[in-house]
Design an enzyme around this catalytic site. Structure first.
Site, PDB file in Angstrom:
ATOM      1  N   HIS A   1       0.797  -1.226   0.000  1.00  0.00           N
ATOM      2  CA  HIS A   1       0.000   0.000   0.000  1.00  0.00           C
ATOM      3  C   HIS A   1       0.836   1.287   0.000  1.00  0.00           C
ATOM      4  CE1 HIS A   1      -3.318  -2.490   2.256  1.00  0.00           C
ATOM      5  NE2 HIS A   1      -3.269  -2.773   0.965  1.00  0.00           N
TER       6      HIS A   1
HETATM    7  C1  LIG Z   1      -0.140  -7.851  -4.433  1.00  0.00           C
HETATM    8  C2  LIG Z   1      -1.105  -6.755  -4.036  1.00  0.00           C
HETATM    9  C3  LIG Z   1      -2.202  -7.061  -3.226  1.00  0.00           C
HETATM   10  C4  LIG Z   1      -3.084  -6.053  -2.846  1.00  0.00           C
HETATM   11  N1  LIG Z   1      -4.239  -6.385  -2.172  1.00  0.00           N
HETATM   12  C5  LIG Z   1      -5.183  -5.435  -2.001  1.00  0.00           C
HETATM   13  C6  LIG Z   1      -6.480  -5.779  -1.525  1.00  0.00           C
HETATM   14  O1  LIG Z   1      -6.798  -6.946  -1.314  1.00  0.00           O
HETATM   15  N2  LIG Z   1      -7.393  -4.782  -1.349  1.00  0.00           N
HETATM   16  C7  LIG Z   1      -7.084  -3.489  -1.599  1.00  0.00           C
HETATM   17  O2  LIG Z   1      -7.937  -2.617  -1.360  1.00  0.00           O
HETATM   18  N3  LIG Z   1      -5.879  -3.133  -2.063  1.00  0.00           N
HETATM   19  C8  LIG Z   1      -4.942  -4.080  -2.317  1.00  0.00           C
HETATM   20  N4  LIG Z   1      -3.765  -3.733  -2.889  1.00  0.00           N
HETATM   21  C9  LIG Z   1      -3.491  -2.310  -3.135  1.00  0.00           C
HETATM   22  C10 LIG Z   1      -4.271  -1.709  -4.295  1.00  0.00           C
HETATM   23  O3  LIG Z   1      -4.422  -2.622  -5.345  1.00  0.00           O
HETATM   24  C11 LIG Z   1      -3.533  -0.449  -4.746  1.00  0.00           C
HETATM   25  O4  LIG Z   1      -3.441   0.441  -3.648  1.00  0.00           O
HETATM   26  C12 LIG Z   1      -4.228   0.287  -5.877  1.00  0.00           C
HETATM   27  O5  LIG Z   1      -4.355  -0.544  -7.008  1.00  0.00           O
HETATM   28  C13 LIG Z   1      -3.432   1.546  -6.235  1.00  0.00           C
HETATM   29  O6  LIG Z   1      -4.085   2.241  -7.243  1.00  0.00           O
HETATM   30  P1  LIG Z   1      -3.327   3.357  -8.075  1.00  0.00           P
HETATM   31  O7  LIG Z   1      -4.282   3.781  -9.133  1.00  0.00           O
HETATM   32  O8  LIG Z   1      -2.776   4.374  -7.141  1.00  0.00           O
HETATM   33  O9  LIG Z   1      -2.061   2.615  -8.736  1.00  0.00           O
HETATM   34  P2  LIG Z   1      -1.987   1.277  -9.584  1.00  0.00           P
HETATM   35  O10 LIG Z   1      -3.257   0.522  -9.509  1.00  0.00           O
HETATM   36  O11 LIG Z   1      -0.739   0.611  -9.168  1.00  0.00           O
HETATM   37  O12 LIG Z   1      -1.865   1.782 -11.076  1.00  0.00           O
HETATM   38  C14 LIG Z   1      -0.729   2.365 -11.631  1.00  0.00           C
HETATM   39  C15 LIG Z   1      -0.630   1.899 -13.081  1.00  0.00           C
HETATM   40  O13 LIG Z   1       0.298   2.721 -13.757  1.00  0.00           O
HETATM   41  C16 LIG Z   1       1.095   1.930 -14.590  1.00  0.00           C
HETATM   42  N5  LIG Z   1       2.364   2.650 -14.795  1.00  0.00           N
HETATM   43  C17 LIG Z   1       3.330   2.871 -13.882  1.00  0.00           C
HETATM   44  N6  LIG Z   1       4.327   3.602 -14.422  1.00  0.00           N
HETATM   45  C18 LIG Z   1       3.947   3.877 -15.682  1.00  0.00           C
HETATM   46  C19 LIG Z   1       4.563   4.607 -16.742  1.00  0.00           C
HETATM   47  N7  LIG Z   1       5.746   5.226 -16.582  1.00  0.00           N
HETATM   48  N8  LIG Z   1       3.916   4.668 -17.935  1.00  0.00           N
HETATM   49  C20 LIG Z   1       2.719   4.071 -18.106  1.00  0.00           C
HETATM   50  N9  LIG Z   1       2.095   3.365 -17.133  1.00  0.00           N
HETATM   51  C21 LIG Z   1       2.702   3.282 -15.938  1.00  0.00           C
HETATM   52  C22 LIG Z   1       1.237   0.623 -13.840  1.00  0.00           C
HETATM   53  O14 LIG Z   1       1.586  -0.431 -14.705  1.00  0.00           O
HETATM   54  C23 LIG Z   1      -0.132   0.475 -13.217  1.00  0.00           C
HETATM   55  O15 LIG Z   1      -1.018  -0.238 -14.057  1.00  0.00           O
HETATM   56  C24 LIG Z   1      -2.854  -4.716  -3.264  1.00  0.00           C
HETATM   57  C25 LIG Z   1      -1.767  -4.410  -4.083  1.00  0.00           C
HETATM   58  C26 LIG Z   1      -0.896  -5.423  -4.479  1.00  0.00           C
HETATM   59  C27 LIG Z   1       0.270  -5.066  -5.371  1.00  0.00           C
END
Ligand SMILES: Cc1cc2nc3c(=O)[nH]c(=O)nc-3n(C[C@H](O)[C@H](O)[C@H](O)COP(=O)(O)OP(=O)(O)OC[C@H]3O[C@@H](n4cnc5c(N)ncnc54)[C@H](O)[C@@H]3O)c2cc1C
Length: 534
Positions: free
Chosen positions: A465
């Site tokens: 997280h």
């Molecule tokens: C293994 C795991 C288990 C988890 N379990 C849970 C759970 O059970 N419940 C829960 O609520 N949360 C869980 N989480 C946390 C939750 O999934 C994340 O907090 C959430 O997805 C974050 O959202 P975000 O939009 O901030 O980033 P992300 O969902 O990480 O999205 C960022 C995206 O940007 C892309 N990206 C990065 N850099 C670049 C770039 N330079 N150019 C283009 N694209 C790029 C990445 O590939 C990714 O797809 C878990 C996370 C993981 C990794």
């Protein structure tokens, strides 16, 4: 030329892109570094454990952690369309009312609980709950588990025997209690934000998704963002944005991209020979993550999910899932949680405990091939603060990640109390028929505070997280304002978990989606949804 270029098709980026496209706000282009979400394991609830070591995640390694006995643990993050939401354990948790009220009190105007609740509800398509806190017809499928092991049920009873009351809803009036998780699934399939928002929005014709595109920097003209540069298949390309560039690359990659674009701490950019465009000392600072450590007992027999992925059982379980939508494949594995205040059982929780009906440790830790029951506690609002910095000026290089886990003494004080409570739950009578009388971890010899302290430091690991690295606010260290605009840059916003001023009390996927939902109204310039004083 697009109207909006969104960098990252993860949880926040997908929700934002889908809403903008559905509202006819203009042409939206999503650039995602990872592949499309075609791997079938993504879409089955039990895929989480199988995917953890796959190429669909970034396998970041943190710096050596002084307060984790010098270890440098891994920090996996989603690297596929749907981001973390495509590979996570699908637990649906929002955090506590007070998390958001503190955000607002500290400068994130508009983000108090009564102002974010309408967006949690707008997102939510709950299969059981529809009330002041919940909604049944939003795009994000949220469902009760249809498969729960006896071992998980034993945990839920044992936690009650240890004094934690049962709750049927962690996201309602109060978070406190032990209960079964609701998951981001619909009809037995994972519902990531990509599934919930991007797929339907493609039909509008306003949305284009480009996968395999690593964005390398934001293009600036003076103080205005005009597009981004990216690499696809080895070719450097550009896409221009008529209205806005929005960074949704997550808590680790978004600050890296800002720094690569010349927006960040002056000394850090100078060190890597990057021309300073906008000095923002807060970029990459304020990193927060939950840090968990296990209490484990081995099982007396074949309980939980140990061995369910053996060749023959995989076939049986796969067939059972395909034909009858039941069995172990329907489980997200982490089927239950407890939220508890370890100082005062009546107060709002300061600790979360994930229950996993196997022996569960990250792949860089000991791998024990036995059936077991794992309780992983973590402190909900850690005081420890870390940072993300550039390793070098190469956009493909992983950044330096230094979470400084457990560097604050208060985090360790609460962690020790949490571990004591977790081991006491494992010792309750409802667990007795399933687990050995002898504790496996920390183990019977680990008793006094100093030994518990050492054990926690030897086992502490990410709960996946990372947030807070482009913090919202109005002070000098804030990176974005409460409308998520990057300070000092026009037409550039950050919409993902990096804007969180403080880590919320729980799992961070639902909050990431809420941020995308709320941002879509802010960006379109429409009035926010009316406050909900539930
Ligand atoms: C293994 C795991 C288990 C988890 N379990 C849970 C759970 O059970 N419940 C829960 O609520 N949360 C869980 N989480 C946390 C939750 O999934 C994340 O907090 C959430 O997805 C974050 O959202 P975000 O939009 O901030 O980033 P992300 O969902 O990480 O999205 C960022 C995206 O940007 C892309 N990206 C990065 N850099 C670049 C770039 N330079 N150019 C283009 N694209 C790029 C990445 O590939 C990714 O797809 C878990 C996370 C993981 C990794």
């Amino acid at each position: 030329m697009a109207d909006y270029v969104i960098v990252g098709g993860g949880s926040s980026g997908s929700a934002l892109a889908g809403r903008l496209a559905e509202a006819g706000a203009g042409k939206v282009v999503v650039l995602e570094a990872g592949p499309p979400d075609r791997n079938p394991l993504i879409h089955i609830p039990a895929g989480f454990v199988k995917l953890l070591d796959s190429k669909l995640l970034y396998h970041y390694q943190t710096e050596k952690q002084k307060d984790l006995a010098g270890r440098a643990p891994i920090m996996p993050q989603g690297a596929v369309l749907g981001g973390g939401g495509s590979v996570n354990a699908a637990i649906y948790i929002r955090g506590q009312r007070n998390d958001y009220d503190v955000w607002a009190a500290e400068g994130a105007d508009g983000w108090s609980y009564s102002e974010v609740l309408p967006y949690f509800k707008r997102a939510e398509g709950n299969d059981r709950l529809s009330d002041a806190y919940h909604n049944a017809d939003g795009p994000l499928g949220v469902s009760d588990l249809r498969q729960i092991t006896d071992l998980t049920r034993a945990f839920v009873r044992s936690a009650q025997e240890a004094g934690i009351p049962f709750t049927s809803d962690f996201n309602g009036v109060r978070q406190r209690g032990v209960g079964f998780n609701q998951t981001t699934t619909r009809n037995g399939r994972r519902c990531s934000a990509a599934v919930a928002y991007l797929r339907p929005a493609l039909k509008t014709g306003n949305l284009e998704i480009r996968t395999g595109c690593l964005v390398t920097r934001v293009l600036l003209e003076g103080d205005r963002a005009v597009g981004v540069e990216y690499v696809q298949g080895g070719r450097v390309q550009k896409v221009m944005a008529d209205r806005e560039v929005i960074l949704s690359a997550g808590g680790i990659q978004t600050p890296k991209l800002l720094m690569l674009s010349g927006i960040g701490p002056e000394a850090e950019l100078r060190k890597h020979g990057i021309a300073l465009k906008v000095r923002l000392e807060g970029v990459g600072q304020n990193l927060q993550d939950h840090c968990e450590f296990p209490a484990i007992r081995f099982c007396t027999g074949r309980h939980g999910y140990f061995g369910e992925d053996s060749f023959l059982r995989s076939i049986k379980n796969g067939l059972q899932y395909m034909l009858f939508k039941c069995g172990p494949v329907m489980s997200n594995v982490t089927e239950a949680c407890a939220f508890v205040n370890v100082d005062d059982m009546e107060a709002e929780p300061n600790v979360q405990m994930h229950f996993v009906p196997i022996v569960f440790m990250d792949s860089d830790q000991e791998q024990v091939k036995r059936a077991g029951a794992t309780i992983n506690p973590c402190v909900l609002r850690p005081e420890s603060r870390g940072e993300v910095r550039l390793r070098n000026a190469d956009p493909a290089a992983h950044p330096i990640i230094d979470p400084r886990y457990l560097s604050h003494p208060e985090d360790m004080r609460l962690s020790i109390k949490a571990l004591k409570m977790a081991r006491s739950i494992l010792g309750q009578k409802s667990f007795a028929p399933f687990v050995e009388a002898r504790e496996a971890y920390p183990g019977p010899d680990i008793r006094d505070e100093a030994a518990l302290d050492r054990y926690i430091r030897s086992k502490g690991k990410t709960v996946y997280h990372p947030v807070g690295t482009c913090r919202m606010g109005r002070d000098d260290m804030a990176v974005v304002d409460p409308e998520l605009r990057v300070h000092g840059v026009r037409n550039l916003r950050v919409v993902d978990n990096s804007v969180m001023p403080r880590l919320i009390s729980g799992n961070t996927n639902a909050p990431a989606i809420m941020i995308g939902e709320k941002a879509s109204d802010i960006i379109r310039g429409v009035d926010p949804l009316p406050r909900l004083n539930a």
